[in-house]
Each structure stands twice: as C-alpha cells, then as structure tokens.
Design an enzyme around this catalytic site. Structure first.
Site, PDB file in Angstrom:
ATOM      1  N   GLU A  97       0.803  -1.218   0.000  1.00 13.83           N
ATOM      2  CA  GLU A  97       0.000   0.000   0.000  1.00 13.83           C
ATOM      3  C   GLU A  97       0.840   1.273   0.000  1.00 13.83           C
ATOM      4  O   GLU A  97       0.377   2.331  -0.377  1.00 13.83           O
ATOM      5  CB  GLU A  97      -0.986  -0.010   1.184  1.00 13.83           C
ATOM      6  CG  GLU A  97      -0.388   0.190   2.568  1.00 13.83           C
ATOM      7  CD  GLU A  97       0.339  -1.054   3.105  1.00 13.83           C
ATOM      8  OE1 GLU A  97       0.113  -2.146   2.547  1.00 13.83           O
ATOM      9  OE2 GLU A  97       1.130  -0.931   4.045  1.00 13.83           O
ATOM     10  N   ASP A 116      14.298  25.006 -31.484  1.00 13.94           N
ATOM     11  CA  ASP A 116      14.535  26.114 -32.389  1.00 13.94           C
ATOM     12  C   ASP A 116      15.949  26.609 -32.131  1.00 13.94           C
ATOM     13  O   ASP A 116      16.676  26.038 -31.310  1.00 13.94           O
ATOM     14  CB  ASP A 116      13.490  27.220 -32.235  1.00 13.94           C
ATOM     15  CG  ASP A 116      13.346  27.678 -30.809  1.00 13.94           C
ATOM     16  OD1 ASP A 116      14.188  27.296 -29.986  1.00 13.94           O
ATOM     17  OD2 ASP A 116      12.399  28.418 -30.509  1.00 13.94           O
TER      18      ASP A 116
HETATM   19  P1  ATP Z   1      14.000  30.302 -34.339  1.00 10.60           P
HETATM   20  O1  ATP Z   1      12.800  29.686 -34.991  1.00 10.60           O
HETATM   21  O2  ATP Z   1      15.138  29.384 -34.271  1.00 10.60           O
HETATM   22  O3  ATP Z   1      13.735  31.022 -33.087  1.00 10.60           O
HETATM   23  P2  ATP Z   1      14.057  32.724 -35.810  1.00 10.60           P
HETATM   24  O4  ATP Z   1      14.079  33.686 -34.708  1.00 10.60           O
HETATM   25  O5  ATP Z   1      14.870  33.035 -37.008  1.00 10.60           O
HETATM   26  O6  ATP Z   1      14.541  31.330 -35.408  1.00 10.60           O
HETATM   27  P3  ATP Z   1      11.410  33.526 -36.380  1.00 10.60           P
HETATM   28  O7  ATP Z   1      11.334  34.379 -35.174  1.00 10.60           O
HETATM   29  O8  ATP Z   1      10.238  32.757 -36.833  1.00 10.60           O
HETATM   30  O9  ATP Z   1      12.555  32.478 -36.237  1.00 10.60           O
HETATM   31  O10 ATP Z   1      11.913  34.447 -37.544  1.00 10.60           O
HETATM   32  C1  ATP Z   1      11.984  33.958 -38.858  1.00 10.60           C
HETATM   33  C2  ATP Z   1      12.679  34.938 -39.727  1.00 10.60           C
HETATM   34  O11 ATP Z   1      11.917  36.137 -39.794  1.00 10.60           O
HETATM   35  C3  ATP Z   1      14.042  35.361 -39.200  1.00 10.60           C
HETATM   36  O12 ATP Z   1      15.051  34.511 -39.633  1.00 10.60           O
HETATM   37  C4  ATP Z   1      14.191  36.736 -39.790  1.00 10.60           C
HETATM   38  O13 ATP Z   1      14.662  36.651 -41.120  1.00 10.60           O
HETATM   39  C5  ATP Z   1      12.776  37.252 -39.835  1.00 10.60           C
HETATM   40  N1  ATP Z   1      12.524  38.097 -38.665  1.00 10.60           N
HETATM   41  C6  ATP Z   1      12.706  37.808 -37.384  1.00 10.60           C
HETATM   42  N2  ATP Z   1      12.346  38.825 -36.587  1.00 10.60           N
HETATM   43  C7  ATP Z   1      11.903  39.790 -37.400  1.00 10.60           C
HETATM   44  C8  ATP Z   1      11.364  41.082 -37.196  1.00 10.60           C
HETATM   45  N3  ATP Z   1      11.210  41.597 -35.990  1.00 10.60           N
HETATM   46  N4  ATP Z   1      11.022  41.805 -38.276  1.00 10.60           N
HETATM   47  C9  ATP Z   1      11.129  41.285 -39.495  1.00 10.60           C
HETATM   48  N5  ATP Z   1      11.626  40.088 -39.764  1.00 10.60           N
HETATM   49  C10 ATP Z   1      12.007  39.320 -38.731  1.00 10.60           C
END
Ligand code: ATP
Length: 903
Positions: A284, A326
């Site tokens: 138990e 990621d």
């Molecule tokens: P992870 O998925 O590994 O976190 P990440 O940060 O690159 O990577 P997202 O945040 O989805 O993934 O961003 C995807 C893409 O969008 C980036 O690689 C960048 O090119 C673009 N990006 C990220 N932040 C911005 C932003 N604030 N303004 C415009 N484009 C952006």
C-alpha cells in the site's frame, strides 16, 4: 464612489476611472494598489478536506486492508485488527500529505515565473508585475499576452481566446472601434477580460477591474486545481499493486487449509494469520512514495530553471528520444550584435564604427538602408539604460545608428502611420511612415527571400531606384548566402514611396508589394556557452536533436554544425520543400535522415513534425515561443516554452517552461527524468523485496506440518511492515544519478516500469537471502536452547522463552536484512563504490531511524507485550550487523558478474 460602466464612452470611462490616455503616475498607481489591493485571484481552496481524506481510506487497497481488519475483529483478534487499522490510518495520512505536497510543488512554480504586463506609467511604457496592475492603468496588449485585468480598449484591435471565461476556444475579435452598449459584458466588442489571451494584433486599453473584481474573479470555480492526471507510471504500478494484492489474497486463503489441516492450527488462529499475512503483503505504501518522488523532482527541476507543470511529465522526460529545438535564443544567446551591412556593390563592416559612419555619409543607398532599419523597428535604445524590445530589432536599431540614422523612438513613433506586425509565417514586418520631405513610405524588413520576392526594383549603387533584374537578384542572394554561411542572421530591407494620391494601405498585401530593395544587415548571435556539451551529452544518451528554425537554411546549418548537432552534410529542408512533402514522405524523411534541419519552418511545420515523430513511436520534446507554436507544443509529448522570450500563450500550452530559455536546461531535465525513473525502480525493488521474508516463515510453518512453530508472530510482521518500508523507500527517491545515466539509450517508451529481472532480483535474490538469514537466526537461537522438531514452545513449555527469543531474532533479522537490501538497490548495475557508500544522507538517516525503531520494538515493555518480543543476549545481537553486509555483498558480487558477462 462612481459606479463604473465599462461600456460607456471611452473618455467618460477614463474620467470615471480618474485616468487619462497617458496613464497613471507611479505615485497614483501605488495609492490605488493600497486601495484596490494586488491584482490577484484569491484561490478559493476547493480542496475538500474531508472528501479528499476519505478517498485515502477507501481506495481499493485500503478496502482490502479493511476487509482483513474486519475479519480479524470477527474472529476476536482485536489487537491485530487494531494494528491493521493503524496501518491503514498511517498510510492514508501519508498519502494525503504526499498529495498536498505534490499539489503545492506544482503551485509553487508560479512564483518562478511571475506574469508581466506592459503599462504606461509617468508617460512611459514599462513592464510591471501583473499583480501591480490597478484600475485606471493604461495597458498595452500584444500578441501572445495573457491579459491580466479587465480592459476597455482605447485603440487597436486584437484577437482574443476567451476560453477560460466562455469555454469557447475560437478566438474572437475585440476592437476599440467596435463599441457596443447594452450588451452583456462578455460579448461587448470593446472589452477584453482577465484570464483570456491575445492571439493576434495589438491594442491599448484602460484597466477597469483588477483582482477579484474582474469577471473571472466572479466566476465561482476560479481556482484551477492542478491537473491530477495519473501518470503512466502510477497507472502501471497500480496494476502491479493489484496483482500482488490478488496473489496475497490467494496465498492467505491457501494458508488457511494448510495451517488447519497440516499444522493443526485452530481455524480462528489460521484466519488471524491469513489476515495478518495479507495486511503485511499488500504494497500500500508504493503509490504515495512514487507521487512524492515525482513532486520532489518537480521542485528540484524548478531550482534548475525547468518548470514542469505536470508530475507525470518528469517520467516522460526520462524516455524522451527526440528533442526538436529552435535556434534563436535556445541554442544561441539571443543577444545579437550587428556585424555588417550590405547594399548593392558594397559591404560595410559595422564593428568598425568609423568606417560605417563614413560609408553612410558617402552613400545614399547606405543612408536609405539606415533609415528603413530605424523606421521599421519597435525597439528602443535608452541613453545609459538597457535597450528594450526584441533582440533582433535592438541589433538592427544599433546597426541603423552606426550607419548614421537617428535611433530616437519618439521621432520614429511620431512619423509612423501604421504598422503590419512581424508575421512568423510571412517572415515580414512593415510600417508606413510619414518621412520628412517625402510622401508616406512603406518600410519593410524580413527574411531576405520573403522581401526579395516582393521587390521589383532595387536602389542601385548611386542610390536611385532601378529595375531589379535577374542578375541583380542573383547578386543579393549571393550576398545573403555569404553572410548566412558564416552563421550570421540576415535581414533584408525594402521600401516604397506611396504616390501622392495613393491611399494608406489597409492590408499588408497592399503595402508589401512592388518594393524597392534597399540592403541587408547581418547579425551575429553566438551559440550559448555549454550548449555544445549538452548536445554531446544528447549524442551519448541516444537522443536525437532536430533543429526547426525560422532562420535561413545556411545560417541554421552553420550554427547546427558549430554546436555539434549535425556533421558536415546535414539534410536541410526549407519551408517551401516542406510544403510539398506528403505525410508519408515526411515520415520517411525523418526516419531515414538522422541529421535533418528544418529551416524557414512555419509553426504549422512544427506541428506536422511533432505528429510525424509521435506516429513513428518517438517521445518528443518540442520547443516553441510564439502563439502559433501552441498546437505543436500541445502535440509533442513534452512541449517546452521559453520563460524569458516566450509568449504567455506558449507558456500555457507547454508542459515545461525554461526559465532561462536555455537548451542545456532541457538536457538537465531529461537527465533528472532518467534519474527519477531509475530511483522509482530502485524503491520498487526495495519494497517488493519485503515479500519473501514476510511469506517464508509462514511457508516453513505450514510445510513443517506442526513440527516447526511459527517463526514470526503476526504482530511482528505488521510492525516490520510499518517500521521498515516507507522511510528507506522515500530516501531512495533521492538517490544521486548512477554513473553513465546519459551514456545509455533512452528507455523504450512502451517498456513497463516493473520488469521481470527486477522482480527476480527482489523476490528470488535479495528477498531470498534475507529470508534465509532470518530463518537461520530463528533456528540458531531455538536449537541452541535445545529445541528439536516437534518440541512444544507454547505458553508454559520450558522452551517458551527461547521461542520468543527466536522470533525476536527472526524479526530483527528481517529488519537488518532490509538495511542490506536498501544499500544493494542503490545501484542497478554499477558498484556501490562508484556512487559513494555515504552519498545518500537521507538513506543513512532512514536507516538510523529504522534501528531506533527496532530497538523500541524489542526493548520498550509495552511493545514487548504487544509484539511478543524479548531482549536478546549480546552474542545473538552481535550476529545481526553481519546481515546487511551479507545481503549487500551478495548483490555487489551479482552486479559485478552481470557487468562482466553482459557489459
Ligand atoms: P528560431 O525559430 O530558431 O527562433 P528565428 O528567430 O529566425 O529562429 P522567427 O522568429 O520565426 O525564427 O523568424 C523567422 C525569420 O523572420 C528570421 O530569420 C528573420 O529573417 C525574420 N525576422 C525575425 N524577426 C523579425 C522582425 N522583428 N522583423 C522582421 N523580420 C524578422
């Protein structure tokens, strides 16, 4: 006091709340905090004590014990019946306390991750702890936020998930522009409520109710109880406990005829023995010990930065065999530094500020790039203070400053006409700005291919718009690839001046078209310290890591190689390629390619990957931070959200939250999961090992057919059950990890917690040795006093005292043997020396307590009369210290042989 009507006109509501659209002063907010109290929901304790406690007395194993007690009472053995009831009560109290502990451990997690809210105080946007919100506060609500007060929107529009209030999980639109009057509060279009979360958009509003005055505060069932889901572990153990209970019943029942017919015991006495035997054998204590072990693990993990929201997740962590992670912020630091900029025909190094500044003064193209980077941005650099905003945007703003643009956010905000937020699906963000000396200009930034596909023109080397030719595109792509191959994060910039008559775009498709490419900015986001080691640990531990990132394929690949996730030639799947994959192709891709990276992946891709992995029988941990990641986090076996950079929505969907966003913490959690699972197995072996020394005396008695007296009294058996089980079992849950815990493959998901070799070790090896020692001690004392088979030992026989000594010896022999078992089970395969003989302080304390209890059982006069124990001569006592050494030593030899034969 004014009675508020949150549906009245916004300016009137602000007046009634004695607030303005610039928010409150910090002073006023402090005053209101005193007046209205902190913005928290008083958790009405819905724990119904009597009911919960009653449950502990009525679960099936307890019912079995009640049955035994009832039987004992009927046959007139009230002392033994009382002892059994005592066992039930002790166990119920213990289980109850464990449940409380477990609940508290999960509740406490909230402390590690306080909810934040963005408010305007003293005319400045600041982040405050959500408990500090007061009516009248002007709040900013952004995508992913959990809304912490009841708010009337003043401008902007948001999609909100109101399922916590209405049960309806399809997001609804709430907008300042859609004021309703005279509709039920929850349906009013301009109001959003505490407890709901923002799934899209951005809005500002004024808080009109906080704490218990909010709608959710009014809802009666507001106290969310911790999900008391039964973990697979508990489920399995419950089943086995039942099996053992059934075997015990059978054993006890078969004991009755044998004892009466062969050993000539009266029916009443054999019934007493049978019931006692049953009570002794029912395991138990096992389930509450498991719950506690899991709760302890949750606490320990919280201390190391991993908040696990369900107890059962600890166990799942131990069998995790794929981690989908990621990149940005998890593997890398998310502290970005601008490294270089590129405009057609020219690369500008940004770490050389003087060079960057001179480039800006000489080139119109560079100045345009700097202007776009400063305008299409929501970060702020503060003189002397830390910058605020998204790390990518902070770095871009720093680049813009280095290239000569004014990074002042007030100036930027003043010229902004509208904004299209960053969309992780499109990978773009745009603003429409009123630039001095020009008409309105669309500024767009984002992933280079996303920007480039919307460009028809390019700013040429002279800074004039020219048609973007195929060669021009090729040139940009080459520049992007060169940056990305260095592991840099690249963002592209473009703009379009609206013609004089062109209306301000309402939709992003109208804004983000026909753009003129301006340039690139490359950012360095170095891998976190320690990630390479954690990745290496995953490799030895047979855990596969799949990187799923929104970033560029080459950047992703460079970082994956740098931290050791992949070798030189990984399979890189981009977003476009992913979309063309069928389910079967995706499954095959994941199965056949041990080193695969998903780049430019969308949140939906994450969901599909999680599903494919689960269907393939894998146990998946998946990271995510955005609103759109929530489905993937729910689908994975362990959804992992980020404590720092993640949204509230992701954190709610996740099973585990990383306080520090660090990949290494996932590996720490897996390590802890494996350790706990091992420890659960250890105390299962320990508890099961009791069964043999508890049954053997009865078997010997029965087989003796009346020639051998019962080697242990029923009360001694019950005392052994109470005194020797729980504390050592609990302390075994604190065992440090065995060496090599991360050098073996993950436990197969389907493998049961209790395996045949464990039972063999518990019953046929450890238990058998203890039983042999116990019976040896019994016969030794008896024979020494001149006993021969069949000699009477009852009340007035001359051998009675010797018989009492012999049962005491058997009883103490069992206790001593279990000490040896406790030491033996500390390792499954390794030698005790490799984990250190004295490393588990809890176990040492438990053993000390057990020895004290044994002394009490044998030397305290009331216990003597209750259990039938008598003091032993020193010569007999001195034999006992050898018992644990023999049990442990035999097991040590067995483990040595196992390591040698089956390495
Ligand atoms: P992870 O998925 O590994 O976190 P990440 O940060 O690159 O990577 P997202 O945040 O989805 O993934 O961003 C995807 C893409 O969008 C980036 O690689 C960048 O090119 C673009 N990006 C990220 N932040 C911005 C932003 N604030 N303004 C415009 N484009 C952006």
């Amino acid at each position: 006091m004014v009675v508020l009507d949150p549906e009245e006109a916004a300016d009137r509501l602000l007046r009634d709340l004695r607030s303005t659209s610039e928010g409150l002063s910090t002073r006023e907010a402090e005053r209101r905090l005193l007046q209205y109290g902190p913005n928290t929901l008083r958790h009405q304790r819905v724990r119904r004590w009597p009911v919960d406690l009653a449950r502990q007395f009525t679960h099936p194993l307890a019912l079995l014990l009640w049955l035994a007690a009832g039987l004992l009472l009927v046959v007139g053995s009230s002392v033994v019946a009382t002892a059994v009831v005592l066992i039930i009560v002790l166990n119920a109290a213990f289980s109850f306390v464990q449940e409380l502990q477990a609940e508290r451990a999960v509740e406490e997690l909230a402390k590690f991750l306080p909810q934040r809210a963005t408010v305007e105080r003293d005319g400045m946007m600041t982040e405050v702890d959500a408990t500090q919100l007061v009516p009248g506060d002007i709040m900013l609500i952004r995508e992913g936020d959990r809304i912490a007060a009841d708010v009337r929107l003043l401008d902007g529009a948001v999609g909100v998930d109101m399922s916590a209030l209405t049960g309806e999980s399809v997001p609804v639109v709430r907008s300042a522009a859609m004021a309703d009057a005279n509709v039920p509060l929850l349906s009013a279009h301009e109001l959003v409520f505490s407890g709901s979360s923002c799934t899209s958009g951005e809005a500002r509003g004024v808080a009109f109710a906080t704490g218990m005055a909010t709608e959710i505060g009014r809802i009666a069932a507001l106290s969310e109880r911790v999900k008391a889901d039964q973990s697979p572990l508990e489920h399995q153990v419950r089943r086995v406990a039942w099996l053992i209970a059934a075997v015990s019943v059978m054993l006890a029942l078969s004991f009755i005829p044998v004892a009466t017919l062969a050993a000539h015991l009266t029916l009443i006495n054999s019934l007493v023995f049978a019931a006692g035997l049953l009570a002794g054998m029912v395991p138990e204590g096992l389930l509450p010990v498991i719950t506690l072990a899991l709760a302890v693990a949750v606490r320990q993990l919280a201390g190391r930065g991993a908040l696990v929201k369900r107890l059962s997740a600890v166990e799942t962590l131990g069998s995790t065999d794929v981690i989908c992670t990621d990149k940005t912020g998890t593997l890398t630091e998310n502290r970005m530094v601008p490294v270089a900029a590129w405009v057609p025909g020219r690369r500008v190094e940004l770490d050389d500020r003087a060079f960057a500044a001179s480039a800006a003064t000489t080139s119109t193209a560079v100045r345009s790039l700097a202007g776009a980077a400063a305008s299409c941005n929501n970060a702020s650099l503060h003189d002397g203070g830390d910058p605020t905003g998204d790390p990518t945007e902070i770095a871009i703003l720093m680049a813009a400053q280095a290239l000569g643009a004014d990074p002042n956010h007030r100036w930027r905000d003043a010229q902004r006409r509208c904004q299209f937020h960053f969309d992780p699906q499109l990978k773009l963000m745009s603003t429409v700005d009123q630039v001095p000396d020009q008409s309105s200009v669309v500024h767009t930034k984002g992933a280079p291919e996303a920007v480039l596909s919307r460009c028809s023109r390019v700013l040429d080397t002279g800074g004039h718009p020219a048609t973007l030719s195929a060669a021009g595109r090729g040139e940009v792509e080459a520049a992007v690839n060169a940056f990305a191959a260095e592991g840099l994060r690249v963002l592209a910039f473009a703009s379009r001046e609206l013609t004089v008559n062109e209306p301000q775009p309402q939709r992003r498709t109208e804004a983000e078209r026909d753009l003129c490419f301006t340039g690139l900015i490359a950012l360095l986001d170095p891998p976190r310290a320690g990630v390479t080691d954690s990745v290496a640990q995953c490799r030895t531990a047979g855990i596969r890591i799949i990187m799923i990132t929104g970033d560029h394929p080459l950047t992703a690949r460079a970082i994956a190689q740098r931290v050791g996730i992949t070798g030189e030639h990984p399979t890189v799947v981009t977003g476009d390629q992913f979309e063309r994959l069928s389910e079967a192709q995706l499954a095959a891709l994941i199965q056949d390619n041990p080193e695969v990276i998903f780049a430019r992946a969308s949140p939906e891709a994450k969901l599909h990957i999680a599903e494919a992995l689960r269907d393939g029988g894998h146990v998946v941990a998946m990271t995510g931070d955005g609103v759109n990641d929530a489905p993937a986090l729910r689908c994975a076996n362990i959804g992992v959200a980020m404590g720092k950079s993640g949204t509230d929505v992701a954190r709610e969907a996740a099973t585990m939250v990383l306080v520090d966003d660090n990949f290494s913490t996932i590996v720490t959690a897996v390590h802890a999961g494996r350790r706990i699972y091992d420890n659960v197995r250890k105390f299962i072996v320990f508890i099961f090992a009791h069964a043999t020394p508890e049954t053997v005396p009865f078997l010997v008695f029965a087989i003796g057919g009346g020639l051998i007296p019962l080697p242990i009294t029923i009360m001694q058996l019950l005392a052994f059950d109470v005194g020797s089980e729980t504390l050592p079992a609990l302390s075994l849950s604190r065992e440090p990890a065995e060496p090599g815990i991360m050098a073996r493959p993950p436990r197969p998901h389907k493998e049961g917690v209790i395996r045949a070799p464990m039972l063999a070790r518990a019953w046929l090896f450890l238990g058998a040795i203890v039983a042999a020692l116990q019976m040896g001690g019994f016969f030794y004392v008896l024979v020494k006093a001149g006993w021969h088979p069949g000699a009477p030992v009852n009340g007035d026989a001359p051998l009675h005292h010797a018989y009492q000594q012999a049962t005491t010896m058997a009883f103490l022999g069992m206790m001593a043997g279990q000490v040896g078992t406790a030491f033996a089970v500390r390792t499954q395969r390794a030698s005790l020396r490799s984990v250190g003989v004295f490393t588990n302080r809890y176990l040492l304390a438990a053993i000390a307590a057990e020895i004290a209890l044994a002394a009490l059982f044998v030397y305290a006069p009331p216990m003597q009369s209750l259990l039938g124990t008598v003091p032993l001569p020193a010569s007999d006592l001195l034999l006992l210290p050898a018992y644990p050494v023999i049990v442990w030593g035999a097991d040590e030899i067995l483990r040595y042989l196992l390591r040698k034969w089956a390495p």
